[in-house]
Each structure stands twice: as structure tokens, then as C-alpha cells.
Motif scaffolding. Structure first.
Motif, PDB file in Angstrom:
ATOM      1  N   UNK A   1       0.797  -1.218   0.000  1.00 35.24           N
ATOM      2  CA  UNK A   1       0.000   0.000   0.000  1.00 35.24           C
ATOM      3  C   UNK A   1       0.825   1.261   0.000  1.00 35.24           C
ATOM      4  N   UNK A   2       2.142   1.139   0.070  1.00 35.70           N
ATOM      5  CA  UNK A   2       3.020   2.306   0.077  1.00 35.70           C
ATOM      6  C   UNK A   2       3.825   2.340  -1.206  1.00 35.70           C
ATOM      7  N   UNK A   3       4.070   3.550  -1.702  1.00 35.14           N
ATOM      8  CA  UNK A   3       4.855   3.708  -2.916  1.00 35.14           C
ATOM      9  C   UNK A   3       6.342   3.603  -2.600  1.00 35.14           C
ATOM     10  N   UNK A   4       7.137   3.047  -3.519  1.00 38.03           N
ATOM     11  CA  UNK A   4       8.592   3.148  -3.341  1.00 38.03           C
ATOM     12  C   UNK A   4       8.987   4.613  -3.407  1.00 38.03           C
ATOM     13  N   UNK A   5       9.973   5.032  -2.636  1.00 37.47           N
ATOM     14  CA  UNK A   5      10.301   6.459  -2.579  1.00 37.47           C
ATOM     15  C   UNK A   5      10.925   6.958  -3.871  1.00 37.47           C
ATOM     16  N   UNK A   6      10.575   8.175  -4.228  1.00 38.80           N
ATOM     17  CA  UNK A   6      11.167   8.811  -5.404  1.00 38.80           C
ATOM     18  C   UNK A   6      12.580   9.269  -5.086  1.00 38.80           C
ATOM     19  N   UNK A   7      13.315   9.642  -6.129  1.00 43.52           N
ATOM     20  CA  UNK A   7      14.646  10.188  -5.926  1.00 43.52           C
ATOM     21  C   UNK A   7      14.625  11.453  -5.092  1.00 43.52           C
TER      22      UNK A   7
END
Length: 235
Positions: A125-131
């Protein structure tokens, strides 16, 4: 200087990452934002014991505020670029920070998703973090370490605070808070100076005195209320 905005978000930052310091968080945040002697007095410490908050450091909130101020541009970039349909997990940011500590590499370029995604460091349910998110956490972590915080603890604090900020849903308010935090005096780049040790009570009293003197000279009167409240995430 927006005292109410600074007080509200200072208390919130303390709730997220320094819960024992919420009672004085509003005053501490205003003192940091005032700059000059008021800010310097917050950092009078005898240093840190290895691996934690020992030694002369009785409070961590001033270091967190300093890390936020240092990383303000990166945090605002992350706030402005996110595709936050889902939440960003602090664990994913922590995986990315620890991986970079192991390799000595800089964070991924802003147009890339963090390699923490490949490491499986995020929850369902969580997005992988962006740069941008990893860069914000990395900059905060680097500043905390420059303030003498243990590397592992600095990573945990930076990951938690970055995730909380990016998931708060108050992007404009956070950006205004960050602007107010650095408006009077941007943080000094490089390694901050550690001042001679001072007791926590004297440190806050000195910071408050400097802030009151600054406000009195400007004709704004004494600092208003804005201490800790019981509600969580009430900003």
C-alpha cells in the motif's frame, strides 16, 4: 516571522520524532527561526556519546529543526514532485539511506525511483520512494550526523520525519513552515559549530531570552502562546 505557524509545526515535528520535547517545542522552534544568539543557545552541548543520545545532548529537537532547515529545498522539491496516490513508507527510505551509507554513493537522480524499491524495503500500500524523497532524507541525515547524532539513529530520524512530512497532505503549509524556519537566518553550510556545554534548562532559557530581546527590539511584544497540544497530527 509567523509565530503561530512555527509553533504548530514545531510541536508536530516533536510529536513525530522527539515526543519527550513537545512541551517546549513551540518555543524551541521560534528560537531556532529567530537565528543569532537564540539559535546558538539551543546547541550548547558537550557532545554525543557513541551510539545514541548520551553525553551532553539532552534534547534532539534543535538538531531536527536544523536538519529540516538544511534540507528545506530538497523537502520542498519532494513535496512538489510526488505522485502520492499511496503513502511513502519510512522503512523504504531507511533502506535507501542505509544502502547509501554502505556504498558511500549519493542518492539517485531526481528523475529515478530509489533503488530501495529493488531491495523490497516498502510495505504493501506504500509507494517506493522517489529520488526527491530519498534526497530529502539523505540531506537531513547528513546534517544530523554533522550535529553529532549516531549514523544509525540519524537515518531512522531522517527517514521517519521525511515520510511523515510527505504523507501529511499539507504541502503548502509545510513549505510555508520551512520558509519561515530559514527566513531570518539560513543554516550555515558545512559542519556546524558545537558550542560549550550548557544545561538543558539554561540552554532553553538563553534561547528564549535571545528571542524575546529580538522581538522586543522589533516592537512585537512578548512571545505568544503555542505550546504542545494533546492531539496528534493537529496542525
Amino acid at each position: 516571522m509567523d509565530d503561530d505557524l512555527l509553533g504548530r509545526w514545531g510541536v508536530q515535528v516533536a510529536r513525530w520524532a522527539a515526543r519527550d520535547e513537545t512541551a517546549l517545542a513551540a518555543q524551541t522552534t521560534r528560537a531556532y527561526a529567530a537565528g543569532g544568539r537564540a539559535r546558538q543557545d539551543l546547541f550548547r552541548t558537550g557532545g554525543l556519546a557513541p551510539g545514541g543520545f548520551g553525553g551532553g545532548l539532552a534534547v534532539v529537537l534543535p538538531a531536527l529543526l536544523d536538519a529540516l532547515a538544511y534540507a528545506a529545498d530538497a523537502v520542498k522539491a519532494a513535496l512538489g514532485s510526488q505522485q502520492f496516490a499511496n503513502t511513502i513508507a519510512a522503512t523504504a527510505l531507511l533502506v535507501g539511506l542505509r544502502a547509501q551509507r554502505g556504498t558511500g554513493q549519493e542518492p539517485p537522480a531526481p528523475d529515478r525511483t530509489s533503488d530501495a524499491a529493488d531491495a523490497g524495503g516498502w510495505s504493501r500500500g506504500a509507494s517506493p520512494p522517489s529520488g526527491e524523497a530519498v534526497r530529502a532524507a539523505f540531506d537531513m541525515c547528513r546534517r544530523l550526523r554533522a550535529r553529532g547524532v549516531d549514523a544509525a539513529l540519524a537515518e531512522e530520524l531522517a527517514a521517519e520525519l521525511t515520510a511523515r512530512l510527505l504523507n501529511s497532505g499539507r504541502r503548502d503549509d509545510i513549505a510555508s513552515f520551512l520558509d519561515a524556519l530559514v527566513a531570518n537566518e539560513p543554516p550555515v553550510p558545512g559542519t556546524p559549530t558545537v558550542l560549550p556545554r550548557q544545561s538543558p534548562l539554561r540552554r532553553l532559557a538563553g534561547a528564549a531570552s535571545g528571542l524575546l530581546h529580538r522581538r522586543g527590539a522589533a516592537g512585537t511584544g512578548p512571545a505568544g502562546s503555542g505550546g504542545a497540544r494533546d492531539e496528534t497530527d493537529d496542525v
